[in-house]
Enzyme design. Structure first.
Site, PDB file in Angstrom:
ATOM      1  N   ASP A 125      -3.892 -30.478 102.984  1.00 54.35           N
ATOM      2  CA  ASP A 125      -4.099 -31.087 104.282  1.00 54.35           C
ATOM      3  C   ASP A 125      -3.961 -32.600 104.185  1.00 54.35           C
ATOM      4  OD1 ASP A 125      -4.720 -28.532 105.145  1.00 54.35           O
ATOM      5  OD2 ASP A 125      -6.881 -28.828 104.942  1.00 54.35           O
ATOM      6  N   ILE A 126      -3.785 -33.255 105.312  1.00 52.13           N
ATOM      7  CA  ILE A 126      -3.572 -34.692 105.337  1.00 52.13           C
ATOM      8  C   ILE A 126      -4.735 -35.468 104.728  1.00 52.13           C
ATOM      9  CG2 ILE A 126      -4.498 -34.941 107.685  1.00 52.13           C
ATOM     10  CD1 ILE A 126      -2.346 -37.128 108.138  1.00 52.13           C
TER      11      ILE A 126
END
Length: 231
Positions: free
Chosen positions: A101-102
């Site tokens: 994920d970011i």
């Protein structure tokens, strides 16, 4: 392989541009100018563009220490991608073997070898991923048993595959999973009424994040690291 296809595979030229370049007479094969884009060339041929040798890019296997704020995609309209951190020829041919994920940091593997990547990402191959986790609330002991049994995540039809949870202290743990569902680690803790505040991937299979890599840095994998996948 046809000369125009080879040229397109080792440069940024499109197939049509490669044909034009060949017809211009700037391409030589084993020292002799070739102007026929359809000419077949052997794998051992020395192809040059205006005297500069062109070599096919072999399979690449790289590890990156991913910082926060980067997405694991080839391109994104709103965010920088992990490929923006790579100083590689033809970076668009690389893909991430197991996305993060970011806001998740740590080990990311990139390759242009599809079979090798599949051995990492396929749940059937059971390639374990190890995460360091920090949570908002103390981690209940029951999570060890629940994660080992598998938990139902919202909108998923099946339990997660068995996972190994080791509690370090009240709000810190290590979790090993062998699949990669959407936001899986965060959702697993969410199913137990807890929230993940920090998530960092430490290892994929036998490949551990190199402690000498600063955030945003990367290096090529060793032969042993590459061979460890699928063993």
């Amino acid at each position: 392989m046809r000369l125009d296809r080879y040229l397109a595979s080792v440069t940024d030229y499109s197939r049509s541009d490669a044909k034009k370049l060949i017809k211009s007479g700037d391409i030589a094969v084993d020292g002799r100018a070739v102007t026929d884009p359809s000419q077949l060339i052997p794998a051992t041929a020395d192809v040059t563009l205006m005297g500069v040798s062109l070599r096919a890019i072999g399979p690449r296997y790289l590890m990156l220490n991913k910082p926060q704020g980067y997405v694991c995609a080839a391109r994104d309209r709103r965010h920088s991608t992990v490929l923006d951190l790579m100083d590689e020829d033809n970076p668009e041919r690389l893909h991430v073997a197991g996305r993060l994920d970011i806001d998740t940091t740590g080990l990311v593997l990139l390759t242009d070898d599809g079979n090798w990547s599949h051995a990492i990402t396929s749940p059937q191959r059971k390639c374990w991923k190890t995460y360091y986790v920090e949570t908002a609330e103390p981690i209940a002991e029951r999570c060890i048993e629940h994660f080992a049994r598998g938990v139902f995540l919202k909108d998923d039809k099946a339990r997660t595959l068995p996972a190994e949870l080791s509690i370090i202290d009240d709000c810190r743990a290590r979790l090993k999973i062998c699949e990669g569902r959407y936001h899986q680690v965060k959702r697993m803790f969410g199913a137990e009424g807890n929230a993940v505040t920090r998530l960092h991937r430490e290892a994929i299979g036998e490949i551990s994040l190199d402690s000498s890599l600063a955030e945003g840095e990367y290096r090529a994998l060793s032969a042993d690291e590459i061979a460890s996948v699928g063993r």
